[in-house]
Write an enzyme that holds these catalytic residues in place. Sequence first.
Site, short mmCIF file in Angstrom:
data_model
loop_
_atom_site.label_atom_id
_atom_site.label_comp_id
_atom_site.label_asym_id
_atom_site.label_seq_id
_atom_site.Cartn_x
_atom_site.Cartn_y
_atom_site.Cartn_z
N HIS A 50 0.68 -1.23 -0.07
CA HIS A 50 0.00 0.05 0.05
C HIS A 50 0.78 1.29 0.05
O HIS A 50 0.37 2.44 0.24
CB HIS A 50 -1.01 0.03 1.30
CG HIS A 50 -1.82 -1.06 0.76
ND1 HIS A 50 -2.79 -1.53 2.01
CD2 HIS A 50 -2.68 -1.71 0.07
CE1 HIS A 50 -3.65 -2.26 1.85
NE2 HIS A 50 -3.47 -2.65 0.51
N THR B 261 -3.70 -8.65 10.40
CA THR B 261 -4.53 -8.04 9.13
C THR B 261 -5.82 -8.59 9.24
O THR B 261 -6.29 -9.75 9.64
CB THR B 261 -3.92 -8.43 8.04
OG1 THR B 261 -4.70 -8.04 6.55
CG2 THR B 261 -4.06 -9.84 7.91
N CYS C 143 8.25 19.44 -12.32
CA CYS C 143 7.15 20.19 -13.14
C CYS C 143 6.39 21.01 -12.52
O CYS C 143 5.41 21.58 -12.86
CB CYS C 143 6.21 19.07 -13.67
SG CYS C 143 5.26 17.93 -12.54
N PRO D 281 -5.82 -11.11 17.53
CA PRO D 281 -6.63 -11.60 18.70
C PRO D 281 -8.16 -11.69 18.38
O PRO D 281 -8.62 -12.03 19.04
CB PRO D 281 -6.46 -10.07 19.17
CG PRO D 281 -5.37 -9.34 18.49
CD PRO D 281 -5.29 -9.83 17.24
#
Length: 259
Positions: free
Chosen positions: A121, A198, A160, A224
């Site tokens: 990510h 996760t 830019c 958990p």
Amino acid sequence: MEQLVSGEAAKLLGQARRVVIFTGAGMSAESGVPTFRDALTGLWQQFDAQALATPEAFRDDPALVWGWYEWRRSAVGQARPNPGHLAVAAIEARVPSCVLVTQNVDDLHERAGSVAPVHLHGSLFAPRCSACAQPAEVPAGVTEEPAGGRRITPPRCTRCSAPVRPGVVWFGEALPEAALSAAVEAAATCDLLLTVGTSGLVYPAAEIPQVAARLGAAVIQVNPEETPLDHVAEVNLRGPAARVLPALVEAVWGGANRG
């Protein structure tokens, strides 16, 4: 003494030669890093955290979104790797082939000693131009943003002059192709995948443990709470990563997690 790991989990890890460690927000939360589910205060209390993590939000109010991510980077900078991060690095150092894949955008794995984790990510420490994608520098040192947050005008690209954006994957954006390919290849060829902290809800990242399981690897889950990955895992270890992972390393290699 409470038993945190099973003999089966220790046996699977001890015998594994190609391991993938897949970590999510629960790992960093144990170091005090706020998650999208945490209650926010100050300026951020007025906003849905997920609504700030979109290309549209950055286009509409770059200073608000840049300020939000600088606040998050400040929180990460003040956090410290927990024993779970250190245990991950210990596993990497002792398994012949080990790939760390993380959904987290912080640098706690790196600071714990992990080398070249695959960031699915993106990273708070890899800003880039919003127009031409040229990498931008991260300010040196630990920032100290006010607890209540603030708007900050983003810097301009040196190539830019477009606004620099956070180097994270926002909602609605594709995962980095190279990172996703590396993660899928590692999962497809491992003999053990260890999924830690996760939720198993964020796709396509949540597919990684399922790829490993479908192709014959054992999956150990450390969490958990129950998750959608419970039925994929051969072993479910219920508990926080900061306690379970050091205990798992201790069960396999004795005091190896201390060095």
